[in-house]
Design an enzyme around this catalytic site. Sequence first.
Site, PDB file in Angstrom:
ATOM      1  N   ARG A  14       0.857  -1.202   0.000  1.00 16.33           N
ATOM      2  CA  ARG A  14       0.000   0.000   0.000  1.00 16.33           C
ATOM      3  C   ARG A  14       0.888   1.245   0.000  1.00 16.33           C
ATOM      4  O   ARG A  14       2.114   1.132   0.035  1.00 16.33           O
ATOM      5  CB  ARG A  14      -0.964  -0.003   1.198  1.00 16.33           C
ATOM      6  CG  ARG A  14      -0.307  -0.193   2.535  1.00 16.33           C
ATOM      7  CD  ARG A  14      -1.309  -0.681   3.590  1.00 16.33           C
ATOM      8  NE  ARG A  14      -0.627  -1.128   4.796  1.00 16.33           N
ATOM      9  CZ  ARG A  14      -0.356  -0.351   5.836  1.00 16.33           C
ATOM     10  NH1 ARG A  14      -0.729   0.909   5.827  1.00 16.33           N
ATOM     11  NH2 ARG A  14       0.261  -0.837   6.887  1.00 16.33           N
ATOM     12  N   ASP A  62       9.099 -10.312   6.934  1.00 16.83           N
ATOM     13  CA  ASP A  62       9.197  -9.143   7.807  1.00 16.83           C
ATOM     14  C   ASP A  62      10.628  -8.615   7.671  1.00 16.83           C
ATOM     15  O   ASP A  62      11.592  -9.346   7.947  1.00 16.83           O
ATOM     16  CB  ASP A  62       8.904  -9.603   9.242  1.00 16.83           C
ATOM     17  CG  ASP A  62       8.951  -8.470  10.248  1.00 16.83           C
ATOM     18  OD1 ASP A  62       9.699  -7.492  10.033  1.00 16.83           O
ATOM     19  OD2 ASP A  62       8.242  -8.579  11.262  1.00 16.83           O
ATOM     20  N   ASN A  89      11.643   0.485   1.335  1.00 16.69           N
ATOM     21  CA  ASN A  89      10.526   1.418   1.592  1.00 16.69           C
ATOM     22  C   ASN A  89       9.768   1.091   2.879  1.00 16.69           C
ATOM     23  O   ASN A  89       9.194   1.994   3.494  1.00 16.69           O
ATOM     24  CB  ASN A  89       9.569   1.364   0.390  1.00 16.69           C
ATOM     25  CG  ASN A  89       8.231   2.007   0.690  1.00 16.69           C
ATOM     26  OD1 ASN A  89       8.097   3.228   0.697  1.00 16.69           O
ATOM     27  ND2 ASN A  89       7.227   1.195   0.979  1.00 16.69           N
ATOM     28  N   TYR A 154      11.520   7.512  15.298  1.00 13.29           N
ATOM     29  CA  TYR A 154      11.408   7.575  13.838  1.00 13.29           C
ATOM     30  C   TYR A 154      12.543   8.419  13.242  1.00 13.29           C
ATOM     31  O   TYR A 154      13.183   8.022  12.257  1.00 13.29           O
ATOM     32  CB  TYR A 154      10.049   8.176  13.489  1.00 13.29           C
ATOM     33  CG  TYR A 154       9.695   8.188  12.020  1.00 13.29           C
ATOM     34  CD1 TYR A 154       9.353   7.019  11.352  1.00 13.29           C
ATOM     35  CD2 TYR A 154       9.669   9.385  11.305  1.00 13.29           C
ATOM     36  CE1 TYR A 154       8.995   7.036  10.009  1.00 13.29           C
ATOM     37  CE2 TYR A 154       9.310   9.419   9.967  1.00 13.29           C
ATOM     38  CZ  TYR A 154       8.978   8.235   9.327  1.00 13.29           C
ATOM     39  OH  TYR A 154       8.624   8.266   7.989  1.00 13.29           O
ATOM     40  N   ALA A 156      15.478   9.023  14.519  1.00 16.99           N
ATOM     41  CA  ALA A 156      16.753   8.299  14.641  1.00 16.99           C
ATOM     42  C   ALA A 156      16.864   7.242  13.544  1.00 16.99           C
ATOM     43  O   ALA A 156      17.927   7.077  12.921  1.00 16.99           O
ATOM     44  CB  ALA A 156      16.859   7.656  16.021  1.00 16.99           C
ATOM     45  N   LYS A 158      15.399   7.248  10.583  1.00 23.39           N
ATOM     46  CA  LYS A 158      15.503   7.849   9.245  1.00 23.39           C
ATOM     47  C   LYS A 158      16.835   8.586   9.056  1.00 23.39           C
ATOM     48  O   LYS A 158      17.372   8.635   7.945  1.00 23.39           O
ATOM     49  CB  LYS A 158      14.311   8.780   8.994  1.00 23.39           C
ATOM     50  CG  LYS A 158      12.962   8.042   8.944  1.00 23.39           C
ATOM     51  CD  LYS A 158      12.903   7.039   7.804  1.00 23.39           C
ATOM     52  CE  LYS A 158      11.560   6.370   7.659  1.00 23.39           C
ATOM     53  NZ  LYS A 158      11.503   5.424   6.524  1.00 23.39           N
ATOM     54  N   ILE A 187       3.186  13.044   3.000  1.00 20.82           N
ATOM     55  CA  ILE A 187       2.596  12.367   1.845  1.00 20.82           C
ATOM     56  C   ILE A 187       1.280  11.688   2.250  1.00 20.82           C
ATOM     57  O   ILE A 187       1.205  11.079   3.330  1.00 20.82           O
ATOM     58  CB  ILE A 187       3.576  11.291   1.288  1.00 20.82           C
ATOM     59  CG1 ILE A 187       4.984  11.887   1.068  1.00 20.82           C
ATOM     60  CG2 ILE A 187       3.035  10.676  -0.004  1.00 20.82           C
ATOM     61  CD1 ILE A 187       5.090  13.035   0.087  1.00 20.82           C
TER      62      ILE A 187
END
Length: 246
Positions: A14, A62, A89, A154, A156, A158, A187
Amino acid sequence: MEEKKVALITGATRGIGKEIAFELALNNYSIAINYRNYSKELETLKSDIEAIGSKCGLVQGDVSSFNECKNMVEDTIEAFGKIDVLVNNAGITKDGLIMRMKEEDFTSVIDINLVGTFNMTRNTISYMLKQKSGRIINISSVVGVAGNAGQTNYAASKAGIIGFTKSLAKEVASRNILVNAIAPGFIATDMTNVLSDNVKEEIFKQIPLKRMGTPKEIAKVVKFLCSDDSSYITGQVIHVDGGMVM
Ligand SMILES: NC(=O)c1ccc[n+]([C@@H]2O[C@H](COP(=O)([O-])OP(=O)(O)OC[C@H]3O[C@@H](n4cnc5c(N)ncnc54)[C@H](OP(=O)(O)O)[C@@H]3O)[C@@H](O)[C@H]2O)c1
């Protein structure tokens, strides 16, 4: 006829990942879609991609499990014979202020977003090194560049992806493997749908273009980074954020 290139995309069930799969299929790639949990919609997704005229394989796993990533990569190689493009992604958020953040909220975000990127890359890179070509595109975030209150985990993960991308780009450039990151802004996907209208309004104030981006606007940049048109670009972080972070 020119042999089709093969792209493996994680978290492609998705949102942004799904749109990347469609965009690359439209551009003559065979597509391996990684999914975690089986659903009927996956078969629809596969047949929609096949209707474009591209082959589509479904690879379960996973990304936070090294062994499951190994199996996904081997399944893709078995089905298509090679991997030309890896798009890391798959990602999650588990937001919260540091005082309330549980250890599991921190580690699970790091394990999926950052360790997952390592797991997939580590298992794919030997094939790319042997074929002396490849493109790796890691989906980071503007939050990894600028930070965001309530997203220490998040951010850290990225920011880690950005350091990973630059280091790997230097390591494998001599083998004609180009490694880049994309830093999307805000987005429209399930990930951002959960935000309240008030929070969205506050975010819009920080975006010069005054709107959310679309998954298609990210997928188009992935397409560019896979193409011959980007043959002199490696180790870069491309912001696709309506000017949110400059
Ligand atoms: N949307 C934004 O505003 C935004 C901004 C910046 C960066 N990004 C990044 O862009 C990427 C895609 O985001 P999105 O907005 O499209 O999110 P999304 O709609 O929530 O989709 C996330 C995808 O990742 C998959 N996934 C999650 N954990 C996984 C795991 N452990 N193993 C394999 N797959 C897993 C999900 O699969 P399931 O269906 O099984 O859960 C789903 O397919 C993420 O890395 C995200 O951090 C998004």
